[in-house]
Structure formats: C-alpha cells, structure tokens
Design a protein around this motif. Structure first.
Motif, short mmCIF file in Angstrom:
data_model
loop_
_atom_site.label_atom_id
_atom_site.label_comp_id
_atom_site.label_asym_id
_atom_site.label_seq_id
_atom_site.Cartn_x
_atom_site.Cartn_y
_atom_site.Cartn_z
N ARG A 153 2.59 -1.65 -33.34
CA ARG A 153 3.88 -2.12 -32.70
C ARG A 153 4.74 -1.48 -32.43
O ARG A 153 5.39 -0.60 -30.83
CB ARG A 153 4.11 -3.20 -33.11
N LEU A 175 3.74 1.61 -29.47
CA LEU A 175 3.66 0.68 -28.30
C LEU A 175 4.74 0.36 -27.94
O LEU A 175 5.41 1.12 -26.29
CB LEU A 175 2.90 -0.92 -28.28
N ARG A 176 5.43 -0.12 -28.85
CA ARG A 176 7.28 0.14 -28.76
C ARG A 176 7.39 1.82 -27.89
O ARG A 176 8.45 1.53 -27.06
CB ARG A 176 8.17 -0.53 -29.70
N LEU A 190 6.19 2.36 -24.10
CA LEU A 190 6.99 1.23 -23.06
C LEU A 190 7.93 2.10 -22.74
O LEU A 190 8.64 1.95 -21.84
CB LEU A 190 6.80 0.26 -23.90
N GLN A 191 9.43 2.46 -24.09
CA GLN A 191 10.24 2.65 -24.00
C GLN A 191 10.26 3.91 -23.01
O GLN A 191 11.34 3.62 -22.03
CB GLN A 191 10.97 2.78 -25.65
N PRO A 209 10.24 -7.95 -23.36
CA PRO A 209 8.93 -7.92 -24.39
C PRO A 209 7.62 -8.72 -24.25
O PRO A 209 6.73 -8.75 -25.35
CB PRO A 209 10.32 -9.10 -25.60
N GLU A 223 5.70 -6.16 -24.31
CA GLU A 223 4.98 -5.49 -24.97
C GLU A 223 3.89 -6.73 -26.35
O GLU A 223 3.11 -6.40 -26.19
CB GLU A 223 6.12 -5.24 -25.76
N ASP A 224 4.88 -7.62 -25.96
CA ASP A 224 3.98 -8.41 -26.97
C ASP A 224 2.53 -9.10 -26.27
O ASP A 224 1.41 -9.38 -27.22
CB ASP A 224 4.33 -10.34 -27.38
#
Length: 188
Positions: free
Chosen positions: A77, A80-81, A84-85, A166, A169-170
């Motif tokens: 997680r 991945l965060r 994406l950021q 979010p 991301e989920d």
C-alpha cells in the motif's frame, strides 16, 4: 543541468508547446549553450523522465525498507501510494511526456521503465515475503506491471480519474493484491 530540467518542467506545465528556444531563455542560457547539453526538446523530456524514474525508485525503496514480511500489504500500500503521488504533480507535463515522448520511445526502453519501477516492488515482495505471495514468472510480471501502469497512464491522458482519488489507490491495491495472492491448494 538541474536548472535546465527544473525550468523546463515549470515552463512546460504552463506552456506545453514551448519551443527549446524559450526553455533556454527562461533558464538563462543561450540556445547554443543549451543545445550542447540537450540537442532538442525531446532530449530534455527524456532526461526529465529518467530523473523522475530515479526519484520514484528511491521513494519506493524507502517505502519498502522497513517491510514486515508478516504484513506485506502495508508495504504494498505504501509503495503504491508513493507511485500515485509521484504522478500527482505537473499533470500537463506528464500528459505531454506520455502523449509525445513515450510513443516514440523504443519498446524495449519503455518496458524497462515500467519494469524498473513496478518490478522493484515485485522483487522486494517476492524476496522478503516468500510464501506469502505467489512467485511471478515473466508473463505474470508483464501482465501485472502493464495493468497498473496502464491505469495510471490512462487516468492522466484521459483526465477522467484523479490520481489523487483514494478510490483509485484502493482499486489498484485490490488488483495487485488479488493478482499476487497465493492460489488455494487444489488438494484441500
């Protein structure tokens, strides 16, 4: 070099069609000096992409450094965060790089970029969490990495999904987690 790259990123975010002469002017260099380092605008974009790849890899490495093998989901997680950021800033510039530069990039180089970023995550998870996730062969790695990056690129190009959402991301997390899950033992 960094001045040229930073100036280019700022300028192209405001004016995606800015010619190399305007980049030189804004960076405080003559066109002749700038073209000694970068023969054209695409060369600057390529260097910007390389710099961003290094930054993303370093961030992912930090996110996975303290990975608890018993809880790989948290590390996945976090990685991945971070990914994406990395795509959340300078959306116009990223769209321009994706639309103009990536199609002209040799397929092998384009593939290495995707493999370097997401392959790093898979390598660390497989190494540190052996038995928790299934080992991926070359075909499975290709499918997973291209699926994730395809969604991220499409979100940027089509401007339909916000990479800061979010929910994105989920959903990507669920995709990766489901893909990596060890299949149930058929003998049971």
């Amino acid at each position: 070099m960094e001045t040229i790259l930073d100036t280019t990123a700022q300028l192209l975010e405001d004016d995606p069609g800015a010619p190399i002469s305007r980049i030189a002017e804004r960076a405080g260099f003559s066109l002749a000096t700038l073209t000694r380092y970068f023969p054209n605008r695409d060369a600057i974009l390529a260097r910007l992409a390389e710099r961003e790849q290094v930054r993303i890899l370093q961030g992912i490495d930090r996110a996975l450094r303290d990975l608890d093998p018993a809880q790989p989901e948290a590390a996945l997680r976090a990685a991945l965060r971070f990914l994406l950021q990395a795509f959340q800033s300078r959306q116009k510039l990223r769209r321009q790089v994706i639309l103009t530069f990536l199609p002209r990039m040799p397929d092998t180089l384009r593939g290495r970029v995707v493999d370097a970023v997401l392959g790093e995550v898979i390598d660390i998870l497989e190494l540190r969490c052996a038995g928790r996730f299934r080992q991926l062969g070359a075909t499975a790695r290709f499918v997973l990495t291209r699926s994730v990056m395809g969604v991220v690129r499409s979100a940027i190009i089509e401007d339909r999904l916000d990479v800061r959402d979010p929910a994105l991301e989920d959903e990507l997390f669920r995709l990766i987690q489901g893909f990596l899950e060890i299949p149930a033992d058929p003998a049971i």
